[in-house]
Design a protein around this motif. Sequence first.
Motif, mmCIF file in Angstrom:
data_model
loop_
_atom_site.group_PDB
_atom_site.id
_atom_site.type_symbol
_atom_site.label_atom_id
_atom_site.label_comp_id
_atom_site.label_asym_id
_atom_site.label_seq_id
_atom_site.Cartn_x
_atom_site.Cartn_y
_atom_site.Cartn_z
ATOM 1 N N MET A 1 0.766 72.077 -1.069
ATOM 2 C CA MET A 1 1.062 71.580 -2.393
ATOM 3 C C MET A 1 1.184 70.059 -2.335
ATOM 4 O O MET A 1 1.908 69.520 -1.509
ATOM 5 N N PHE A 2 0.478 69.365 -3.179
ATOM 6 C CA PHE A 2 0.474 67.914 -3.265
ATOM 7 C C PHE A 2 -0.050 67.257 -1.993
ATOM 8 O O PHE A 2 0.310 66.150 -1.673
ATOM 9 N N LYS A 3 -0.883 67.928 -1.249
ATOM 10 C CA LYS A 3 -1.393 67.384 -0.004
ATOM 11 C C LYS A 3 -2.429 66.304 -0.291
ATOM 12 O O LYS A 3 -3.319 66.494 -1.103
ATOM 13 N N LYS A 4 -2.323 65.164 0.385
ATOM 14 C CA LYS A 4 -3.227 64.044 0.136
ATOM 15 C C LYS A 4 -4.281 63.889 1.224
ATOM 16 O O LYS A 4 -5.371 63.461 0.947
ATOM 17 N N GLY A 5 -3.938 64.163 2.462
ATOM 18 C CA GLY A 5 -4.877 63.952 3.546
ATOM 19 C C GLY A 5 -4.871 65.132 4.496
ATOM 20 O O GLY A 5 -4.237 66.151 4.258
ATOM 21 N N GLN A 6 -5.597 65.000 5.587
ATOM 22 C CA GLN A 6 -5.649 66.067 6.576
ATOM 23 C C GLN A 6 -4.285 66.282 7.211
ATOM 24 O O GLN A 6 -3.865 67.391 7.433
ATOM 25 N N VAL A 7 -3.587 65.208 7.506
ATOM 26 C CA VAL A 7 -2.246 65.263 8.077
ATOM 27 C C VAL A 7 -1.324 64.627 7.060
ATOM 28 O O VAL A 7 -1.475 63.467 6.715
ATOM 29 N N SER A 8 -0.356 65.410 6.568
ATOM 30 C CA SER A 8 0.426 64.941 5.445
ATOM 31 C C SER A 8 1.831 65.500 5.472
ATOM 32 O O SER A 8 2.075 66.578 5.993
ATOM 33 N N THR A 9 2.774 64.746 4.901
ATOM 34 C CA THR A 9 4.107 65.270 4.633
ATOM 35 C C THR A 9 4.051 65.777 3.203
ATOM 36 O O THR A 9 4.060 65.004 2.262
ATOM 37 N N GLU A 10 3.926 67.062 3.072
ATOM 38 C CA GLU A 10 3.771 67.618 1.739
ATOM 39 C C GLU A 10 5.084 68.215 1.243
ATOM 40 O O GLU A 10 5.957 68.554 2.023
ATOM 41 N N VAL A 11 5.205 68.333 -0.053
ATOM 42 C CA VAL A 11 6.401 68.885 -0.672
ATOM 43 C C VAL A 11 6.369 70.407 -0.506
ATOM 44 O O VAL A 11 5.369 71.049 -0.814
ATOM 45 N N ASP A 12 7.456 70.975 -0.008
ATOM 46 C CA ASP A 12 7.548 72.433 0.099
ATOM 47 C C ASP A 12 7.678 73.042 -1.284
ATOM 48 O O ASP A 12 8.266 72.454 -2.194
ATOM 49 N N PHE A 62 12.269 63.099 -8.381
ATOM 50 C CA PHE A 62 11.598 61.819 -8.179
ATOM 51 C C PHE A 62 11.412 61.526 -6.697
ATOM 52 O O PHE A 62 10.345 61.106 -6.267
ATOM 53 N N ALA A 63 12.452 61.773 -5.908
ATOM 54 C CA ALA A 63 12.364 61.539 -4.459
ATOM 55 C C ALA A 63 11.366 62.485 -3.806
ATOM 56 O O ALA A 63 10.617 62.082 -2.914
ATOM 57 N N LEU A 64 11.336 63.741 -4.239
ATOM 58 C CA LEU A 64 10.393 64.704 -3.676
ATOM 59 C C LEU A 64 8.947 64.280 -3.902
ATOM 60 O O LEU A 64 8.089 64.481 -3.042
ATOM 61 N N LEU A 65 8.683 63.719 -5.057
ATOM 62 C CA LEU A 65 7.308 63.393 -5.413
ATOM 63 C C LEU A 65 6.858 62.003 -4.954
ATOM 64 O O LEU A 65 5.659 61.751 -4.877
ATOM 65 N N THR A 66 7.784 61.107 -4.653
ATOM 66 C CA THR A 66 7.371 59.744 -4.306
ATOM 67 C C THR A 66 7.527 59.389 -2.832
ATOM 68 O O THR A 66 6.937 58.401 -2.395
ATOM 69 N N ASP A 67 8.297 60.122 -2.068
ATOM 70 C CA ASP A 67 8.517 59.801 -0.655
ATOM 71 C C ASP A 67 7.563 60.631 0.185
ATOM 72 O O ASP A 67 7.766 61.826 0.364
ATOM 73 N N LYS A 68 6.493 59.994 0.690
ATOM 74 C CA LYS A 68 5.508 60.734 1.470
ATOM 75 C C LYS A 68 4.773 59.815 2.438
ATOM 76 O O LYS A 68 4.797 58.598 2.295
ATOM 77 N N ALA A 69 4.144 60.438 3.400
ATOM 78 C CA ALA A 69 3.295 59.729 4.351
ATOM 79 C C ALA A 69 2.142 60.649 4.704
ATOM 80 O O ALA A 69 2.327 61.861 4.834
ATOM 81 N N TYR A 70 0.957 60.079 4.830
ATOM 82 C CA TYR A 70 -0.182 60.895 5.221
ATOM 83 C C TYR A 70 -1.227 60.043 5.924
ATOM 84 O O TYR A 70 -1.254 58.824 5.791
ATOM 85 N N ILE A 71 -2.061 60.726 6.694
ATOM 86 C CA ILE A 71 -3.134 60.065 7.429
ATOM 87 C C ILE A 71 -4.445 60.606 6.890
ATOM 88 O O ILE A 71 -4.659 61.818 6.844
ATOM 89 N N ASP A 72 -5.309 59.698 6.481
ATOM 90 C CA ASP A 72 -6.607 60.087 5.943
ATOM 91 C C ASP A 72 -7.653 59.087 6.417
ATOM 92 O O ASP A 72 -7.473 57.877 6.233
ATOM 93 N N ASP A 73 -8.694 59.556 7.035
ATOM 94 C CA ASP A 73 -9.789 58.724 7.537
ATOM 95 C C ASP A 73 -9.307 57.598 8.449
ATOM 96 O O ASP A 73 -9.751 56.458 8.331
ATOM 97 N N GLY A 74 -8.368 57.907 9.331
ATOM 98 C CA GLY A 74 -7.898 56.934 10.301
ATOM 99 C C GLY A 74 -6.972 55.870 9.741
ATOM 100 O O GLY A 74 -6.773 54.832 10.359
#
Length: 137
Positions: A1-12, A62-74
């Motif tokens: 859910m809400f995944k942005k890249g291949q490796v992501s901190t997504e919201v449970d 707000f914190a759930l939806l805005t605090d994230k980190a992900y890796i995409d295309d290096g």
Amino acid sequence: MFKKGQVSTEVDKGPFIFTLVALVAGLTVTVLLFVLGKGNGLSVFAGILFAVVTLAAAAVMFALLTDKAYIDDGVLYMSYMFKKRSIPLKEIGKIKFADDVYTVFDKKGVKTGTVNAKLTSIGDVIFTLDKAGVNFE
């Protein structure tokens, strides 16, 4: 859910749904208490309490939806509130861990951004960074 890249901190799904239900229920009950309460002291007090619950649920959402980190295309993307930073993995000099926060520095030693260590799936992001040869301190 809400995944942005291949490796992501997504919201449970669990915390997201719980917070969404608390937000909607708190808002609904607050409005009903103030509209239907007709100035009754107990209904005003309960309305204020539910308004506090609604504000707390909104802050958590707000914190759930805005605090994230992900890796995409290096590239490592870091987002916290309204600050969005990115850095290619090859340009990361080191990452320091202190007080449940990973601080990312470039090769010149300049702070690039931070990542919350308590995010869901942060282990996958850190594993990918370690696999890419990033220096951790």
